[in-house]
Scaffold this active site. Structure first.
Site, PDB file in Angstrom:
ATOM      1  N   ASP A 176      17.117  10.531  -8.163  1.00  0.00           N
ATOM      2  CA  ASP A 176      18.410  10.675  -7.485  1.00  0.00           C
ATOM      3  C   ASP A 176      18.443  10.568  -6.117  1.00  0.00           C
ATOM      4  O   ASP A 176      17.701   9.583  -5.479  1.00  0.00           O
ATOM      5  CB  ASP A 176      19.158  11.840  -7.978  1.00  0.00           C
ATOM      6  CG  ASP A 176      19.027  11.952  -9.702  1.00  0.00           C
ATOM      7  OD1 ASP A 176      18.971  11.096 -10.317  1.00  0.00           O
ATOM      8  OD2 ASP A 176      19.039  13.235 -10.106  1.00  0.00           O
ATOM      9  N   LYS A 199      -4.597  10.928   4.611  1.00  0.00           N
ATOM     10  CA  LYS A 199      -4.493  10.159   5.924  1.00  0.00           C
ATOM     11  C   LYS A 199      -3.615  11.102   6.823  1.00  0.00           C
ATOM     12  O   LYS A 199      -2.297  11.269   6.350  1.00  0.00           O
ATOM     13  CB  LYS A 199      -3.970   8.771   5.702  1.00  0.00           C
ATOM     14  CG  LYS A 199      -4.606   7.868   4.750  1.00  0.00           C
ATOM     15  CD  LYS A 199      -3.599   7.166   3.483  1.00  0.00           C
ATOM     16  CE  LYS A 199      -4.541   6.627   2.604  1.00  0.00           C
ATOM     17  NZ  LYS A 199      -5.858   6.169   2.700  1.00  0.00           N
ATOM     18  N   LYS A 223       3.540   4.444  -1.259  1.00  0.00           N
ATOM     19  CA  LYS A 223       3.163   5.347  -2.437  1.00  0.00           C
ATOM     20  C   LYS A 223       4.451   6.102  -2.102  1.00  0.00           C
ATOM     21  O   LYS A 223       4.930   6.842  -1.104  1.00  0.00           O
ATOM     22  CB  LYS A 223       2.026   6.453  -2.212  1.00  0.00           C
ATOM     23  CG  LYS A 223       0.641   5.831  -2.579  1.00  0.00           C
ATOM     24  CD  LYS A 223       0.134   5.365  -1.395  1.00  0.00           C
ATOM     25  CE  LYS A 223      -1.471   4.885  -1.430  1.00  0.00           C
ATOM     26  NZ  LYS A 223      -1.999   4.012  -0.261  1.00  0.00           N
ATOM     27  N   ASP A 270      -1.937  17.466  19.605  1.00  0.00           N
ATOM     28  CA  ASP A 270      -1.420  18.722  20.158  1.00  0.00           C
ATOM     29  C   ASP A 270      -0.919  19.446  19.005  1.00  0.00           C
ATOM     30  O   ASP A 270      -1.761  19.692  17.877  1.00  0.00           O
ATOM     31  CB  ASP A 270      -0.724  18.325  21.306  1.00  0.00           C
ATOM     32  CG  ASP A 270      -1.255  17.706  22.698  1.00  0.00           C
ATOM     33  OD1 ASP A 270      -2.509  17.525  22.427  1.00  0.00           O
ATOM     34  OD2 ASP A 270      -0.688  17.086  23.294  1.00  0.00           O
ATOM     35  N   HIS A 309      -9.423  10.913   0.573  1.00  0.00           N
ATOM     36  CA  HIS A 309      -8.333   9.792   0.777  1.00  0.00           C
ATOM     37  C   HIS A 309      -7.044  10.142   1.697  1.00  0.00           C
ATOM     38  O   HIS A 309      -6.232   9.206   1.787  1.00  0.00           O
ATOM     39  CB  HIS A 309      -8.005   9.332  -0.702  1.00  0.00           C
ATOM     40  CG  HIS A 309      -7.155   7.934  -0.686  1.00  0.00           C
ATOM     41  ND1 HIS A 309      -5.898   7.977  -1.179  1.00  0.00           N
ATOM     42  CD2 HIS A 309      -7.722   6.896  -0.522  1.00  0.00           C
ATOM     43  CE1 HIS A 309      -5.569   6.432  -1.210  1.00  0.00           C
ATOM     44  NE2 HIS A 309      -6.685   5.899  -0.603  1.00  0.00           N
ATOM     45  N   HIS A 335       0.817  -1.342   0.113  1.00  0.00           N
ATOM     46  CA  HIS A 335       0.043  -0.036  -0.086  1.00  0.00           C
ATOM     47  C   HIS A 335       0.727   1.234  -0.112  1.00  0.00           C
ATOM     48  O   HIS A 335       0.215   2.303   0.326  1.00  0.00           O
ATOM     49  CB  HIS A 335      -0.985  -0.130   1.280  1.00  0.00           C
ATOM     50  CG  HIS A 335      -2.072   0.731   0.941  1.00  0.00           C
ATOM     51  ND1 HIS A 335      -2.444   1.817   2.072  1.00  0.00           N
ATOM     52  CD2 HIS A 335      -3.054   1.081   0.299  1.00  0.00           C
ATOM     53  CE1 HIS A 335      -3.257   2.594   1.680  1.00  0.00           C
ATOM     54  NE2 HIS A 335      -3.982   2.183   0.707  1.00  0.00           N
TER      55      HIS A 335
END
Length: 476
Positions: A216, A396, A211, A401, A394, A209
């Protein structure tokens, strides 16, 4: 035969010492479904990716952590992290090998078009290496511009690799793009390939999952954004365009992310001979770009069944329990277990402002009902639940605090905590927390609060579906 099979598999479940709710759910399934129950358990019951990956993963990551000199931040900078989060950071470093890194520069990108354009620019600027790792690559629409940039990079001699999840990137694997890329010299690798026979030794629903894009040793991207064009992707699901967050990073974190990519690439590459010579020949072997002067404390936390412990889950629960003023959570899939629910409800009862933002509709009905089954308990304790109405949110993120944030690919569900390969950044900087907070404010402005009086008036049929899906939560 049913009694024998159910007994043997139940004993195996007890021997594995799963969480109590998951163990009970599987045992009930085995007893109640004579044929389907054992088959489902064999295919999906054991959270393992095979012994080879478990044994080699940590060794490979440690090799690159040393090769790239992923060294701990100076003690003086660590003193800026409030306790108990400093101790948690040390525990994460011991478990994963990734310490807190200070010399980093970041940009948070919120628009899909801007993300894709920035990726194209950085790929076009790459001189030695270009590495992509995504759960979903859908070559429709503007994504073709990114893949064209990879072709151009390979044509000028840049070493290019693409690692795409076999299940999530079905559209990519069925297209002509893999052949076109390989013809130009790009290494295109299926991550966690799915096969019927393989399913009996490795779970087919354990997915990569992550991404990630690295160019470089200069720049990297990570976050919630799959390589998709929201104008084209899953339009038939009627949930609106996907809304994501991506972080563009320069500095020490680039090498830390490269450690994860190199390990994933080696473990998924067919026939890879993992020797020290092979490890030294991996991408990103050139000189690191000059480090930025800015100081932004970040820590990388890869997670999943390839890791020894469920550190991401432990961090989230500990962080919520230790919140003093506020907890803000943005997630598309909210299916918490009892410990997360207890942490959230306890925080709200002691006066912490707890806010959870979820999409009004998601692309799975089962997940929708399982998520909604938790609303009433949370609302009773004063947790604010907002439902985003501008598409499938979508993104996340978890903000604790004013100075701690979790950013990356992890959803608030057991699949992300235990089953999928995930990638998170723990950010120990008030300025990053503030930047993310402003973005979350824009999500909140486009959301509608769930009101207890109205929610309690929902139909009996909806309550029944929520309660049924709640039982399935440990298996989701």
């Amino acid at each position: 035969m049913h009694i024998v099979v159910a007994t043997v598999l139940s004993l195996r479940i007890l021997y594995r010492r799963l969480q109590v709710n998951s163990a009970l759910a599987w045992i009930v399934l085995l007893i109640g479904m004579p044929i389907a129950g054992p088959v489902l358990y064999v295919l999906f019951g054991a959270p393992t990716l095979g012994q080879r990956r478990l044994k080699l993963g940590q060794r490979i990551r440690r090799f690159y952590q040393k090769a790239y000199h992923v060294a701990p931040t100076h003690v003086a900078a660590m003193d800026r992290i409030a306790e108990p989060f400093g101790a948690l950071a040390g525990s994460i470093a011991d478990d994963s090998g990734f310490p807190v890194l200070a010399r980093n520069r970041y940009d948070i990108l919120t628009d899909a078009g801007a993300i894709l354009e920035a990726m194209v620019r950085d790929i076009d600027a790459a001189q030695t290496d270009c590495c992509l790792e995504f759960y979903i690559i859908d070559p429709a629409g503007r994504v073709a511009q990114v893949l064209d940039a990879v072709l151009r990079a390979a044509a000028r001699g840049v070493a290019c690799r693409i690692l795409a999840d076999d299940f999530g990137s079905k559209a990519f694997w069925r297209s002509t793009w893999p052949a076109r890329l390989r013809k130009q010299g790009v290494r295109v690798i299926r991550s966690l390939p799915v096969a019927v026979i393989r399913s009996f030794s490795k779970r087919s629903d354990l997915r990569n999952h992550r991404k990630l894009l690295i160019c470089d040793r200069a720049v990297a991207y990570t976050g919630s954004f799959n390589l998709i064009d929201p104008h084209e992707f899953k339009q038939g699901a009627h949930v609106g365009e996907w809304i994501d967050l991506m972080m563009r990073i320069e500095g020490q974190m680039v090498d830390a992310l490269a450690c994860v990519f190199n390990a994933d690439c080696l473990l998924d590459e067919p026939g890879a001979d993992i020797t020290r010579a092979t490890l030294r020949a991996r991408p990103l072997g050139g000189q690191m770009a000059p480090l930025p002067d800015t100081c932004n404390l970040m820590q990388l936390l890869p997670s999943g069944p390839e890791m020894a412990n469920s550190t991401i889950y432990e961090f989230i629960v500990a962080a919520i329990f230790n919140a003093r003023h506020s907890v803000r959570i943005v997630t598309p899939y909210f299916i918490p277990d009892q410990a997360v629910m207890l942490a959230l409800r306890s925080a709200a009862r002691r006066g912490v402002a707890v806010q959870i933002i979820v999409p009004e509709r998601i692309d799975t009905r089962i997940g929708q009902y399982a998520s909604q089954s938790n609303y009433e308990d949370l609302l009773c304790d004063g947790v604010q639940i907002l439902r985003f109405r501008g598409g499938l949110l979508h993104a996340k993120a978890v903000l604790i605090d004013d100075g701690i944030a979790l950013f990356g690919t992890v959803n608030m569900d057991l699949r992300s905590f235990y089953l999928n390969l995930e990638l998170s950044l723990i950010l120990y900087e008030p300025r990053i927390n503030t930047d993310l907070g402003r973005i979350i404010d824009t999500y909140a402005a486009r959301s509608k609060a769930v009101v207890m009086a109205q929610w309690s008036a929902r139909s009996g049929r909806q309550r029944f579906l929520e309660n049924v899906m709640r039982l399935a939560g440990p298996l989701l």
